[in-house]
Write a protein that holds these residues in place. Structure first.
Motif, mmCIF file in Angstrom:
data_model
loop_
_atom_site.group_PDB
_atom_site.id
_atom_site.type_symbol
_atom_site.label_atom_id
_atom_site.label_comp_id
_atom_site.label_asym_id
_atom_site.label_seq_id
_atom_site.Cartn_x
_atom_site.Cartn_y
_atom_site.Cartn_z
ATOM 1 N N GLY A 142 0.797 -1.215 0.000
ATOM 2 C CA GLY A 142 0.000 0.000 0.000
ATOM 3 C C GLY A 142 0.829 1.265 0.000
ATOM 4 N N PRO A 202 -9.373 5.181 -0.680
ATOM 5 C CA PRO A 202 -9.587 4.018 -1.552
ATOM 6 C C PRO A 202 -10.191 4.321 -2.921
ATOM 7 C CG PRO A 202 -10.248 3.500 0.683
ATOM 8 C CD PRO A 202 -9.939 4.974 0.660
ATOM 9 N N ALA A 204 -8.240 3.630 -6.407
ATOM 10 C CA ALA A 204 -8.825 2.753 -7.434
ATOM 11 C C ALA A 204 -8.856 3.436 -8.796
ATOM 12 C CB ALA A 204 -10.235 2.321 -7.016
ATOM 13 N N HIS A 221 -7.749 -5.532 -3.824
ATOM 14 C CA HIS A 221 -7.303 -4.871 -2.597
ATOM 15 C C HIS A 221 -7.542 -5.808 -1.423
ATOM 16 C CE1 HIS A 221 -7.793 -2.435 1.061
ATOM 17 N NE2 HIS A 221 -6.831 -1.712 0.525
ATOM 18 N N HIS A 247 -6.641 -5.956 2.929
ATOM 19 C CA HIS A 247 -6.053 -5.239 4.067
ATOM 20 C C HIS A 247 -5.502 -6.270 5.034
ATOM 21 C CE1 HIS A 247 -5.452 -1.426 6.081
ATOM 22 N NE2 HIS A 247 -5.524 -2.129 7.191
ATOM 23 N N ALA A 273 -2.526 -1.969 3.900
ATOM 24 C CA ALA A 273 -3.151 -2.238 2.604
ATOM 25 C C ALA A 273 -2.172 -2.939 1.662
ATOM 26 C CB ALA A 273 -3.625 -0.940 1.973
ATOM 27 N N TYR A 314 -2.165 -4.492 -2.499
ATOM 28 C CA TYR A 314 -2.853 -4.592 -3.785
ATOM 29 C C TYR A 314 -2.213 -5.715 -4.587
ATOM 30 C CZ TYR A 314 -4.760 -0.079 -2.521
ATOM 31 O OH TYR A 314 -5.418 0.929 -1.867
ATOM 32 N N THR A 363 -11.617 -8.410 1.428
ATOM 33 C CA THR A 363 -10.942 -8.388 0.140
ATOM 34 C C THR A 363 -11.956 -8.006 -0.935
ATOM 35 O OG1 THR A 363 -9.447 -10.115 0.912
ATOM 36 C CG2 THR A 363 -9.615 -9.813 -1.464
ATOM 37 N N ALA A 366 -10.414 -3.512 -6.315
ATOM 38 C CA ALA A 366 -10.173 -2.068 -6.441
ATOM 39 C C ALA A 366 -10.473 -1.680 -7.886
ATOM 40 C CB ALA A 366 -8.738 -1.722 -6.070
#
Length: 159
Positions: free
Chosen positions: A44, A56, A60, A73, A75, A80, A82, A124, A127
């Motif tokens: 992240g 966010p 995105a 995405h 966490h 975060a 990706y 989850t 994004a």
């Protein structure tokens, strides 16, 4: 269209019905990487260094413009993360496969892939969802994002 994309994603699993069941029951299916697609794990902080924010929706939008392909995405306890989906045979593999900060995940790795309609937290989510079956990020775009993020993080560390 979402049904076709879901069917494409399910084919990554050796038993596609199992992926569909996991999506129905948990919203996320564990799919093996390395055949249908691979994923580059993007921290992240690296992504936010490129984008210039942590919000966010803005991240995105920026990822969609920069990578032109699907991004998941997640966490984690470390923050975060990706995952940019790419073609397993892409040239990005040799360049980022050994990287600690943005490794390419392939054979022997499973990725939690959200149901196609999961596009917001919690948990989850996409994004940037795939736009069509077979949609993947361009390797050159992923390489560019990683190198730009590293450069910006290094500049910030020395400032």
């Amino acid at each position: 269209m979402d049904r076709l994309i879901s069917e494409w994603l399910a084919r990554a699993h050796p038993v596609p019905q199992r992926a569909r069941a996991e999506w129905s029951n948990q919203g996320v299916a564990l799919l093996p990487l390395g055949d249908l697609f691979a994923a580059v794990r993007l921290p992240g902080d690296l992504v936010c260094a490129v984008v210039g924010c942590e919000e966010p929706d803005q991240v995105a939008i920026a990822l969609d413009e920069l990578l032109h392909g699907p991004v998941i995405h997640d966490h984690r306890s470390t923050g975060a993360t990706y995952y940019a989906l790419i073609n397993w045979g892409a040239g990005v593999i040799q360049q980022v496969d050994q990287d600690e900060d943005a490794p390419c995940l392939g054979k022997g790795t499973y990725l939690g892939v959200p149901r196609i309609d999961r596009r917001k937290p919690p948990g989850t989510y996409w994004a940037v969802p795939p736009r069509y079956d077979g949609d993947l990020c361009r390797p050159s775009a992923v390489r560019s994002l990683v190198s730009t993020g590293r450069r910006k993080l290094a500049q910030h560390a020395t400032a």
